[in-house]
Design a protein around this motif. Structure first.
Motif, PDB file in Angstrom:
ATOM      1  N   ARG A 136      10.781  -9.699  11.374  1.00  0.00           N
ATOM      2  CA  ARG A 136      10.446 -10.190  10.030  1.00  0.00           C
ATOM      3  C   ARG A 136      10.402  -9.044   9.031  1.00  0.00           C
ATOM      4  NH1 ARG A 136       5.402 -14.217  10.071  1.00  0.00           N
ATOM      5  NH2 ARG A 136       6.067 -14.387   7.920  1.00  0.00           N
ATOM      6  N   GLN A 137      10.830  -9.311   7.831  1.00  0.00           N
ATOM      7  CA  GLN A 137      10.797  -8.321   6.755  1.00  0.00           C
ATOM      8  C   GLN A 137       9.431  -8.301   6.077  1.00  0.00           C
ATOM      9  OE1 GLN A 137      13.204  -6.050   5.558  1.00  0.00           O
ATOM     10  NE2 GLN A 137      14.132  -6.577   7.525  1.00  0.00           N
ATOM     11  N   VAL A 138       8.965  -7.097   5.776  1.00  0.00           N
ATOM     12  CA  VAL A 138       7.721  -6.881   5.045  1.00  0.00           C
ATOM     13  C   VAL A 138       8.112  -6.236   3.726  1.00  0.00           C
ATOM     14  CG1 VAL A 138       5.536  -5.642   5.042  1.00  0.00           C
ATOM     15  CG2 VAL A 138       6.419  -6.569   7.183  1.00  0.00           C
ATOM     16  N   LYS A 139       7.715  -6.839   2.603  1.00  0.00           N
ATOM     17  CA  LYS A 139       8.107  -6.308   1.294  1.00  0.00           C
ATOM     18  C   LYS A 139       7.178  -5.206   0.800  1.00  0.00           C
ATOM     19  CE  LYS A 139      10.690 -10.206  -0.462  1.00  0.00           C
ATOM     20  NZ  LYS A 139      10.826 -11.175  -1.536  1.00  0.00           N
ATOM     21  N   GLY A 140       5.959  -5.162   1.332  1.00  0.00           N
ATOM     22  CA  GLY A 140       4.994  -4.167   0.889  1.00  0.00           C
ATOM     23  C   GLY A 140       3.693  -4.348   1.640  1.00  0.00           C
ATOM     24  N   GLY A 141       2.671  -3.674   1.183  1.00  0.00           N
ATOM     25  CA  GLY A 141       1.405  -3.741   1.891  1.00  0.00           C
ATOM     26  C   GLY A 141       0.210  -3.778   0.960  1.00  0.00           C
ATOM     27  N   VAL A 142      -0.919  -4.126   1.541  1.00  0.00           N
ATOM     28  CA  VAL A 142      -2.198  -4.152   0.834  1.00  0.00           C
ATOM     29  C   VAL A 142      -3.305  -3.940   1.850  1.00  0.00           C
ATOM     30  CG1 VAL A 142      -2.455  -6.665   0.975  1.00  0.00           C
ATOM     31  CG2 VAL A 142      -3.574  -5.420  -0.870  1.00  0.00           C
ATOM     32  N   GLY A 143      -4.341  -3.220   1.460  1.00  0.00           N
ATOM     33  CA  GLY A 143      -5.492  -3.013   2.318  1.00  0.00           C
ATOM     34  C   GLY A 143      -6.721  -3.632   1.679  1.00  0.00           C
ATOM     35  N   ALA A 144      -7.418  -4.510   2.399  1.00  0.00           N
ATOM     36  CA  ALA A 144      -8.594  -5.172   1.828  1.00  0.00           C
ATOM     37  C   ALA A 144      -9.461  -5.770   2.925  1.00  0.00           C
ATOM     38  CB  ALA A 144      -8.170  -6.270   0.857  1.00  0.00           C
ATOM     39  N   GLN A 151       0.542  -9.982  -3.543  1.00  0.00           N
ATOM     40  CA  GLN A 151       1.823 -10.648  -3.698  1.00  0.00           C
ATOM     41  C   GLN A 151       2.326 -11.126  -2.330  1.00  0.00           C
ATOM     42  OE1 GLN A 151       4.594  -8.456  -6.255  1.00  0.00           O
ATOM     43  NE2 GLN A 151       2.848  -7.176  -6.843  1.00  0.00           N
ATOM     44  N   PRO A 152       3.179 -12.134  -2.307  1.00  0.00           N
ATOM     45  CA  PRO A 152       3.686 -12.682  -1.037  1.00  0.00           C
ATOM     46  C   PRO A 152       4.477 -11.670  -0.216  1.00  0.00           C
ATOM     47  CG  PRO A 152       4.182 -14.151  -2.871  1.00  0.00           C
ATOM     48  CD  PRO A 152       3.661 -12.871  -3.455  1.00  0.00           C
ATOM     49  N   GLU A 153       4.532 -11.923   1.079  1.00  0.00           N
ATOM     50  CA  GLU A 153       5.316 -11.173   2.066  1.00  0.00           C
ATOM     51  C   GLU A 153       4.826  -9.746   2.274  1.00  0.00           C
ATOM     52  OE1 GLU A 153       9.597 -12.049   2.076  1.00  0.00           O
ATOM     53  OE2 GLU A 153       9.161 -13.414   0.403  1.00  0.00           O
ATOM     54  N   ALA A 154       3.524  -9.565   2.113  1.00  0.00           N
ATOM     55  CA  ALA A 154       2.900  -8.263   2.351  1.00  0.00           C
ATOM     56  C   ALA A 154       2.349  -8.211   3.761  1.00  0.00           C
ATOM     57  CB  ALA A 154       1.758  -8.037   1.358  1.00  0.00           C
ATOM     58  N   VAL A 155       2.121  -6.999   4.234  1.00  0.00           N
ATOM     59  CA  VAL A 155       1.354  -6.799   5.450  1.00  0.00           C
ATOM     60  C   VAL A 155      -0.065  -6.498   4.980  1.00  0.00           C
ATOM     61  CG1 VAL A 155       1.968  -4.345   5.635  1.00  0.00           C
ATOM     62  CG2 VAL A 155       1.176  -5.564   7.643  1.00  0.00           C
ATOM     63  N   LEU A 156      -1.042  -7.160   5.578  1.00  0.00           N
ATOM     64  CA  LEU A 156      -2.452  -6.987   5.205  1.00  0.00           C
ATOM     65  C   LEU A 156      -3.129  -6.082   6.211  1.00  0.00           C
ATOM     66  CD1 LEU A 156      -5.122  -7.660   3.736  1.00  0.00           C
ATOM     67  CD2 LEU A 156      -5.249  -9.724   5.167  1.00  0.00           C
ATOM     68  N   ARG A 170      -0.027   6.164   5.725  1.00  0.00           N
ATOM     69  CA  ARG A 170       1.157   6.319   6.566  1.00  0.00           C
ATOM     70  C   ARG A 170       2.258   5.347   6.147  1.00  0.00           C
ATOM     71  NH1 ARG A 170       0.997   8.840  11.683  1.00  0.00           N
ATOM     72  NH2 ARG A 170      -0.893  10.077  11.923  1.00  0.00           N
ATOM     73  N   LEU A 171       1.895   4.113   5.873  1.00  0.00           N
ATOM     74  CA  LEU A 171       2.894   3.124   5.460  1.00  0.00           C
ATOM     75  C   LEU A 171       3.467   3.455   4.084  1.00  0.00           C
ATOM     76  CD1 LEU A 171       1.286  -0.183   6.758  1.00  0.00           C
ATOM     77  CD2 LEU A 171       3.248   1.048   7.706  1.00  0.00           C
ATOM     78  N   PHE A 172       2.598   3.863   3.175  1.00  0.00           N
ATOM     79  CA  PHE A 172       3.053   4.217   1.835  1.00  0.00           C
ATOM     80  C   PHE A 172       3.985   5.423   1.892  1.00  0.00           C
ATOM     81  CE2 PHE A 172       2.628   6.040  -2.442  1.00  0.00           C
ATOM     82  CZ  PHE A 172       2.906   4.922  -3.204  1.00  0.00           C
ATOM     83  N   GLN A 173       3.623   6.413   2.677  1.00  0.00           N
ATOM     84  CA  GLN A 173       4.444   7.613   2.818  1.00  0.00           C
ATOM     85  C   GLN A 173       5.816   7.282   3.422  1.00  0.00           C
ATOM     86  OE1 GLN A 173       2.916  10.661   5.466  1.00  0.00           O
ATOM     87  NE2 GLN A 173       3.770  12.262   4.158  1.00  0.00           N
ATOM     88  N   ALA A 174       5.853   6.252   4.262  1.00  0.00           N
ATOM     89  CA  ALA A 174       7.117   5.836   4.886  1.00  0.00           C
ATOM     90  C   ALA A 174       7.967   4.978   3.946  1.00  0.00           C
ATOM     91  CB  ALA A 174       6.827   5.072   6.179  1.00  0.00           C
ATOM     92  N   GLY A 175       7.469   4.723   2.737  1.00  0.00           N
ATOM     93  CA  GLY A 175       8.250   3.998   1.748  1.00  0.00           C
ATOM     94  C   GLY A 175       7.857   2.561   1.517  1.00  0.00           C
ATOM     95  N   LEU A 176       6.804   2.074   2.152  1.00  0.00           N
ATOM     96  CA  LEU A 176       6.365   0.698   1.937  1.00  0.00           C
ATOM     97  C   LEU A 176       5.566   0.636   0.642  1.00  0.00           C
ATOM     98  CD1 LEU A 176       6.545  -2.055   3.454  1.00  0.00           C
ATOM     99  CD2 LEU A 176       4.225  -1.623   4.241  1.00  0.00           C
ATOM    100  N   PRO A 177       6.000  -0.150  -0.341  1.00  0.00           N
ATOM    101  CA  PRO A 177       5.296  -0.195  -1.620  1.00  0.00           C
ATOM    102  C   PRO A 177       4.013  -1.029  -1.568  1.00  0.00           C
ATOM    103  CG  PRO A 177       7.167  -1.683  -1.675  1.00  0.00           C
ATOM    104  CD  PRO A 177       7.210  -0.968  -0.339  1.00  0.00           C
ATOM    105  N   CYS A 178       3.179  -0.791  -2.554  1.00  0.00           N
ATOM    106  CA  CYS A 178       1.952  -1.568  -2.714  1.00  0.00           C
ATOM    107  C   CYS A 178       2.303  -2.931  -3.297  1.00  0.00           C
ATOM    108  CB  CYS A 178       1.001  -0.823  -3.648  1.00  0.00           C
ATOM    109  SG  CYS A 178      -0.496  -1.739  -4.051  1.00  0.00           S
ATOM    110  N   LEU A 179       1.731  -3.995  -2.740  1.00  0.00           N
ATOM    111  CA  LEU A 179       1.956  -5.341  -3.279  1.00  0.00           C
ATOM    112  C   LEU A 179       0.677  -5.940  -3.850  1.00  0.00           C
ATOM    113  CD1 LEU A 179       4.514  -7.146  -0.951  1.00  0.00           C
ATOM    114  CD2 LEU A 179       4.858  -6.058  -3.156  1.00  0.00           C
ATOM    115  N   GLU A 180      -0.168  -5.082  -4.360  1.00  0.00           N
ATOM    116  CA  GLU A 180      -1.393  -5.539  -4.998  1.00  0.00           C
ATOM    117  C   GLU A 180      -1.114  -5.734  -6.483  1.00  0.00           C
ATOM    118  OE1 GLU A 180      -6.088  -4.304  -4.744  1.00  0.00           O
ATOM    119  OE2 GLU A 180      -4.583  -3.040  -3.837  1.00  0.00           O
TER     120      GLU A 180
END
Length: 120
Positions: A23-31, A42-47, A104-114
């Motif tokens: 599955r594709q992950v468009k970005g991430g958020v921590g909460a 935003q949709p399709e984030a990893v939480l 680590r995820l941000f450094q690897a290029g995963l954008p923030c989806l907050e």
């Protein structure tokens, strides 16, 4: 980024056997506040979260979250895993804390989806 890449970056352990790791992950958020997830993700984030109860899966379904990563090596109760399996929400555990896992995820290029607060 594919979910399997997220797992590699975080040295993650997949806790839901039927998870689709392609599955594709468009970005991430921590909460840890699920109200924040519902109002600002935003949709399709990893939480990334420290919460392990079934409510995190229910929130992920409502917010169109692609996958849940439990930080600090947490392992959820069976009820949470069963709900995640039935809803098709992958759950991954990582030994990293919230700050390091997000970094680590941000450094690897995963954008923030907050979403920005108050339109900022």
């Amino acid at each position: 980024m594919e979910l399997k890449q997220v797992i590699e970056i975080l040295n993650g352990n997949v806790l839901t056997p039927s998870a689709n790791l392609g599955r594709q992950v468009k970005g991430g958020v921590g909460a840890d506040l699920m109200s924040d997830v519902l109002s600002s993700t935003q949709p399709e984030a990893v939480l990334l979260t420290g919460l392990c109860n079934p409510q995190v899966v229910r929130t992920a379904v409502m917010a169109d979250i692609t996958a849940i990563v439990l930080v600090r090596g947490k392992h959820p109760p069976a009820e949470t895993l069963q709900l995640a399996e039935s809803e098709g929400v992958p759950i991954i555990s990582t030994r990293y804390g919230m700050f390091e896992a997000c970094g680590r995820l941000f450094q690897a290029g995963l954008p923030c989806l907050e979403r920005p607060v108050n339109g900022e």
